[in-house]
Design a protein around this motif. Structure first.
Motif, PDB file in Angstrom:
ATOM      1  N   UNK A 188       0.831  -1.206   0.000  1.00 22.99           N
ATOM      2  CA  UNK A 188       0.000   0.000   0.000  1.00 22.99           C
ATOM      3  C   UNK A 188       0.867   1.258   0.000  1.00 22.99           C
ATOM      4  N   UNK A 189       1.896   1.263   0.836  1.00 22.84           N
ATOM      5  CA  UNK A 189       2.792   2.421   0.926  1.00 22.84           C
ATOM      6  C   UNK A 189       3.484   2.663  -0.407  1.00 22.84           C
ATOM      7  N   UNK A 190       3.980   1.614  -1.024  1.00 26.31           N
ATOM      8  CA  UNK A 190       4.682   1.752  -2.299  1.00 26.31           C
ATOM      9  C   UNK A 190       3.735   2.300  -3.375  1.00 26.31           C
ATOM     10  N   UNK A 191       2.529   1.761  -3.426  1.00 26.60           N
ATOM     11  CA  UNK A 191       1.561   2.219  -4.414  1.00 26.60           C
ATOM     12  C   UNK A 191       1.198   3.685  -4.254  1.00 26.60           C
ATOM     13  N   UNK A 192       1.132   4.149  -3.007  1.00 22.00           N
ATOM     14  CA  UNK A 192       0.749   5.541  -2.744  1.00 22.00           C
ATOM     15  C   UNK A 192       1.909   6.511  -2.929  1.00 22.00           C
ATOM     16  N   UNK A 193       3.096   6.137  -2.490  1.00 19.58           N
ATOM     17  CA  UNK A 193       4.193   7.096  -2.423  1.00 19.58           C
ATOM     18  C   UNK A 193       5.268   6.945  -3.504  1.00 19.58           C
ATOM     19  N   UNK A 194       5.394   5.795  -4.139  1.00 18.86           N
ATOM     20  CA  UNK A 194       6.407   5.642  -5.193  1.00 18.86           C
ATOM     21  C   UNK A 194       6.195   6.627  -6.342  1.00 18.86           C
ATOM     22  N   UNK A 195       4.939   6.860  -6.791  1.00 17.82           N
ATOM     23  CA  UNK A 195       4.772   7.833  -7.876  1.00 17.82           C
ATOM     24  C   UNK A 195       5.230   9.254  -7.491  1.00 17.82           C
ATOM     25  N   UNK A 196       5.270   9.548  -6.194  1.00 16.07           N
ATOM     26  CA  UNK A 196       5.725  10.859  -5.716  1.00 16.07           C
ATOM     27  C   UNK A 196       7.229  10.869  -5.413  1.00 16.07           C
ATOM     28  N   UNK A 197       7.866   9.698  -5.557  1.00 17.51           N
ATOM     29  CA  UNK A 197       9.276   9.577  -5.205  1.00 17.51           C
ATOM     30  C   UNK A 197       9.512   9.572  -3.708  1.00 17.51           C
ATOM     31  N   UNK A 198       8.483   9.176  -2.934  1.00 15.28           N
ATOM     32  CA  UNK A 198       8.568   9.250  -1.472  1.00 15.28           C
ATOM     33  C   UNK A 198       8.457   7.892  -0.776  1.00 15.28           C
ATOM     34  N   UNK A 199       8.451   6.802  -1.512  1.00 14.13           N
ATOM     35  CA  UNK A 199       8.299   5.484  -0.885  1.00 14.13           C
ATOM     36  C   UNK A 199       9.517   5.187  -0.013  1.00 14.13           C
ATOM     37  N   UNK A 200       9.257   4.791   1.222  1.00 23.48           N
ATOM     38  CA  UNK A 200      10.339   4.507   2.173  1.00 23.48           C
ATOM     39  C   UNK A 200      10.700   3.029   2.228  1.00 23.48           C
ATOM     40  N   UNK A 201       9.729   2.151   2.045  1.00 26.95           N
ATOM     41  CA  UNK A 201       9.991   0.725   2.122  1.00 26.95           C
ATOM     42  C   UNK A 201       9.981   0.187   3.540  1.00 26.95           C
ATOM     43  N   UNK A 202       9.975  -1.117   3.611  1.00 29.89           N
ATOM     44  CA  UNK A 202       9.883  -1.843   4.887  1.00 29.89           C
ATOM     45  C   UNK A 202      10.997  -1.465   5.858  1.00 29.89           C
ATOM     46  N   UNK A 203      12.223  -1.321   5.366  1.00 23.60           N
ATOM     47  CA  UNK A 203      13.364  -1.061   6.253  1.00 23.60           C
ATOM     48  C   UNK A 203      13.212   0.252   7.022  1.00 23.60           C
ATOM     49  N   UNK A 204      12.482   1.201   6.487  1.00 24.87           N
ATOM     50  CA  UNK A 204      12.255   2.467   7.194  1.00 24.87           C
ATOM     51  C   UNK A 204      10.953   2.452   7.980  1.00 24.87           C
ATOM     52  N   UNK A 205       9.930   1.810   7.430  1.00 26.31           N
ATOM     53  CA  UNK A 205       8.612   1.838   8.073  1.00 26.31           C
ATOM     54  C   UNK A 205       8.561   1.022   9.360  1.00 26.31           C
ATOM     55  N   UNK A 206       9.133  -0.162   9.353  1.00 23.06           N
ATOM     56  CA  UNK A 206       9.056  -1.011  10.548  1.00 23.06           C
ATOM     57  C   UNK A 206       9.699  -0.368  11.774  1.00 23.06           C
ATOM     58  N   UNK A 207      10.884   0.233  11.666  1.00 21.87           N
ATOM     59  CA  UNK A 207      11.433   0.893  12.862  1.00 21.87           C
ATOM     60  C   UNK A 207      10.570   2.065  13.343  1.00 21.87           C
ATOM     61  N   UNK A 208       9.936   2.792  12.420  1.00 24.29           N
ATOM     62  CA  UNK A 208       9.051   3.891  12.832  1.00 24.29           C
ATOM     63  C   UNK A 208       7.869   3.333  13.627  1.00 24.29           C
ATOM     64  N   UNK A 209       7.287   2.252  13.131  1.00 26.10           N
ATOM     65  CA  UNK A 209       6.151   1.635  13.823  1.00 26.10           C
ATOM     66  C   UNK A 209       6.579   1.043  15.171  1.00 26.10           C
ATOM     67  N   UNK A 210       7.799   0.524  15.238  1.00 26.30           N
ATOM     68  CA  UNK A 210       8.279  -0.094  16.473  1.00 26.30           C
ATOM     69  C   UNK A 210       8.434   0.917  17.608  1.00 26.30           C
ATOM     70  N   UNK A 211       8.603   2.203  17.269  1.00 25.41           N
ATOM     71  CA  UNK A 211       8.725   3.251  18.287  1.00 25.41           C
ATOM     72  C   UNK A 211       7.446   3.341  19.109  1.00 25.41           C
ATOM     73  N   UNK A 212       6.305   3.108  18.466  1.00 31.54           N
ATOM     74  CA  UNK A 212       5.022   3.291  19.142  1.00 31.54           C
ATOM     75  C   UNK A 212       3.966   2.351  18.553  1.00 31.54           C
TER      76      UNK A 212
END
Length: 176
Positions: A25-49
């Motif tokens: 879902x993240x890739x589909x929404x943000x890749x066209x904007x050049x903003x996709x972060x991918x799993x390696x960035x998203x999981x640590x953000x989610x792990x914070x809270x």
């Protein structure tokens, strides 16, 4: 006018089993904007809270997600720095991502996710919810009570036209 989802919506905490769907879902929404972060960035953000990260299920499958983390007001995470520590909690919950599957947009799923986040922020005694509007989404967020802070320029890879916005956490009797 929004059309109701074809099946009941269940908003729940994000679990490990959801990550493939969230990343897609993240890739589909943000890749066209050049903003996709991918799993390696998203999981640590989610792990914070983990208590502030949710999935909207429709028909037993993830149809949208929301990631939020405590972050100092008037600041935002750098998209290029996965696992960046947020700093001490300061009564602000930063809505990092809210994505709904393209075929289910305009059916209230984002509202369900935002309502859950607002209730969680209230229970945590956060005073504000902030975000960075990207890709021309400022109007969407304004309609949900977020106001821009023209004195704050989002840095760290949010793209041209990114707008830092926030709103107070509404009281229980106010609309979320």
């Amino acid at each position: 006018m929004t059309e109701p989802p074809p099946e009941p919506v269940r908003v729940r905490r994000l679990t490990g089993a959801d990550w493939d769907a969230v990343v897609a879902l993240e890739h589909g929404a943000y890749a066209p904007l050049g903003l996709s972060e991918g799993r390696a960035a998203l999981q640590p953000r989610a792990a914070v809270s983990p208590e502030t990260c949710f999935v909207a299920d429709v028909g037993g499958r993830p149809a949208g997600y929301l990631l939020a983390l405590p972050y100092p007001a008037l600041a935002c995470p750098d998209l290029g720095r996965a696992g960046e520590p947020p700093g001490p909690p300061a009564g602000n919950l930063h809505l990092h991502d809210l994505v709904v599957a393209p075929g289910l947009r305009r059916r209230g799923l984002g509202r369900h996710l935002l309502r859950r986040l607002t209730g969680t922020a209230r229970a945590r005694r956060d005073r504000r919810i902030s975000l960075v509007a990207v890709g021309g989404s400022e109007r969407y967020w304004s309609a949900r009570g977020f106001t821009p802070h023209p004195d704050v320029t989002p840095s760290g890879g949010y793209g041209a036209g990114a707008v830092y916005m926030s709103r107070p956490v509404p009281a229980p009797h106010e609309a979320s």
